[in-house]
Design a protein around this motif. Structure first.
Motif, short mmCIF file in Angstrom:
data_model
loop_
_atom_site.label_atom_id
_atom_site.label_comp_id
_atom_site.label_asym_id
_atom_site.label_seq_id
_atom_site.Cartn_x
_atom_site.Cartn_y
_atom_site.Cartn_z
N GLN A 96 0.83 -1.20 0.00
CA GLN A 96 0.00 0.00 0.00
C GLN A 96 0.86 1.26 0.00
O GLN A 96 0.45 2.30 -0.49
N ARG A 97 2.06 1.14 0.55
CA ARG A 97 2.97 2.28 0.64
C ARG A 97 3.94 2.29 -0.55
O ARG A 97 5.13 2.50 -0.42
N GLU A 98 3.37 2.11 -1.73
CA GLU A 98 4.15 1.98 -2.96
C GLU A 98 5.05 3.18 -3.22
O GLU A 98 6.23 3.03 -3.55
N ALA A 99 4.52 4.39 -3.07
CA ALA A 99 5.31 5.60 -3.34
C ALA A 99 6.54 5.67 -2.44
O ALA A 99 7.63 6.01 -2.89
N GLU A 100 6.37 5.33 -1.16
CA GLU A 100 7.49 5.36 -0.22
C GLU A 100 8.51 4.27 -0.56
O GLU A 100 9.72 4.47 -0.44
N LEU A 101 8.03 3.11 -0.97
CA LEU A 101 8.91 2.00 -1.32
C LEU A 101 9.74 2.34 -2.56
O LEU A 101 10.94 2.05 -2.61
N LEU A 102 9.13 2.97 -3.54
CA LEU A 102 9.83 3.32 -4.77
C LEU A 102 10.70 4.57 -4.62
O LEU A 102 11.46 4.91 -5.52
N ASP A 103 10.63 5.22 -3.46
CA ASP A 103 11.45 6.39 -3.17
C ASP A 103 12.74 5.98 -2.44
O ASP A 103 13.06 6.49 -1.38
N GLY A 104 13.45 4.99 -2.99
CA GLY A 104 14.72 4.57 -2.41
C GLY A 104 14.62 3.39 -1.46
O GLY A 104 15.59 3.10 -0.75
N GLY A 105 13.49 2.70 -1.44
CA GLY A 105 13.33 1.55 -0.55
C GLY A 105 14.05 0.31 -1.05
O GLY A 105 14.43 0.21 -2.21
N SER A 106 14.23 -0.63 -0.14
CA SER A 106 14.91 -1.89 -0.44
C SER A 106 14.13 -3.06 0.12
O SER A 106 13.28 -2.89 0.99
N VAL A 107 14.46 -4.24 -0.39
CA VAL A 107 14.02 -5.49 0.22
C VAL A 107 15.16 -5.95 1.11
O VAL A 107 16.30 -6.06 0.66
N TYR A 108 14.86 -6.16 2.40
CA TYR A 108 15.85 -6.70 3.33
C TYR A 108 15.55 -8.18 3.49
O TYR A 108 14.42 -8.56 3.81
N TRP A 109 16.56 -9.02 3.24
CA TRP A 109 16.41 -10.46 3.26
C TRP A 109 16.75 -11.04 4.63
O TRP A 109 17.82 -10.76 5.18
N ILE A 110 15.84 -11.85 5.17
CA ILE A 110 16.11 -12.60 6.41
C ILE A 110 16.64 -13.97 6.00
O ILE A 110 15.98 -14.71 5.27
N ILE A 111 17.84 -14.27 6.45
CA ILE A 111 18.48 -15.55 6.16
C ILE A 111 18.86 -16.20 7.48
O ILE A 111 19.61 -15.62 8.27
N LYS A 112 18.32 -17.39 7.73
CA LYS A 112 18.59 -18.14 8.97
C LYS A 112 18.38 -17.30 10.23
O LYS A 112 19.22 -17.27 11.12
N GLY A 113 17.27 -16.57 10.28
CA GLY A 113 16.89 -15.83 11.48
C GLY A 113 17.53 -14.47 11.66
O GLY A 113 17.39 -13.86 12.72
N HIS A 114 18.26 -13.99 10.64
CA HIS A 114 18.90 -12.68 10.73
C HIS A 114 18.70 -11.90 9.44
O HIS A 114 18.81 -12.47 8.35
N ILE A 115 18.45 -10.60 9.58
CA ILE A 115 18.50 -9.75 8.39
C ILE A 115 19.96 -9.73 7.99
O ILE A 115 20.84 -9.41 8.80
N ALA A 116 20.26 -10.08 6.73
CA ALA A 116 21.66 -10.24 6.33
C ALA A 116 22.04 -9.49 5.06
O ALA A 116 23.22 -9.28 4.81
N ALA A 117 21.04 -9.11 4.24
CA ALA A 117 21.36 -8.45 2.97
C ALA A 117 20.15 -7.64 2.51
O ALA A 117 19.04 -7.82 3.02
N ARG A 118 20.41 -6.77 1.54
CA ARG A 118 19.32 -5.98 0.99
C ARG A 118 19.55 -5.75 -0.49
O ARG A 118 20.66 -5.89 -1.00
N GLN A 119 18.44 -5.41 -1.17
CA GLN A 119 18.48 -5.03 -2.58
C GLN A 119 17.50 -3.90 -2.81
O GLN A 119 16.39 -3.91 -2.28
N LYS A 120 17.90 -2.92 -3.59
CA LYS A 120 17.03 -1.80 -3.92
C LYS A 120 15.83 -2.28 -4.74
O LYS A 120 15.96 -3.15 -5.59
N VAL A 121 14.68 -1.69 -4.46
CA VAL A 121 13.47 -1.95 -5.25
C VAL A 121 13.49 -1.00 -6.44
O VAL A 121 13.59 0.21 -6.27
#
Length: 144
Positions: free
Chosen positions: A40-65
């Motif tokens: 729902q917060r598409e505009a905020e996400l596309l304004d420099g947001g990223s996907v943060y990946w949880i790997i084995k119980g920890h946030i470990a990496a990210r990628q820009k949307v």
């Protein structure tokens, strides 16, 4: 101000494994993570947001949307989250599992590992450095 998405990387045990899987997928075209719900917060996400990946119980990496696409299959409409090909490792943050995705506010997001390394190199007072795993363990115990 931007907002991020927090997603569990199912079946992945390391950042290198995620990077390897994604490099194979890049051959077919842009990276696309499919979700049932469109943010729902598409505009905020596309304004420099990223996907943060949880790997084995920890946030470990990210990628820009890069963008959000409308996708359709036999179940109906879905959302394709198009990701930048650069996978950026972050400081490890303990995070429990969940289904789907969650919003992650910018101020609650872990810092990039490359920024932490740069800070440490510029800090003359650094005596010894913690490994990522040790830092994550100390954070989970509330000591950092």
């Amino acid at each position: 101000m931007s907002v991020n998405l927090l997603i569990v990387s199912v079946g992945i045990t390391t950042v290198d494994q995620l990077r390897s899987n994604q490099s194979r997928r890049l051959i077919a075209g842009p990276l696309c993570h499919v979700t049932k719900q469109r943010p729902q917060r598409e505009a905020e996400l596309l304004d420099g947001g990223s996907v943060y990946w949880i790997i084995k119980g920890h946030i470990a990496a990210r990628q820009k949307v890069v963008e959000l696409e409308r996708l359709f299959d036999h179940e109906g409409e879905k959302c394709g989250v198009i990701l930048d090909s650069e996978l950026i490792e972050t400081e490890l943050f303990s995070r429990g599992p969940h289904q789907g995705w969650r919003y992650l506010e910018e101020e609650d997001s872990p810092r990039d590992l490359r920024d932490l390394v740069e800070e440490a190199e510029n800090d003359d007072d650094t005596e010894g450095e913690l490994s990522e795993e040790m830092a994550a363990e100390l954070k989970s115990l509330g000591l950092l």
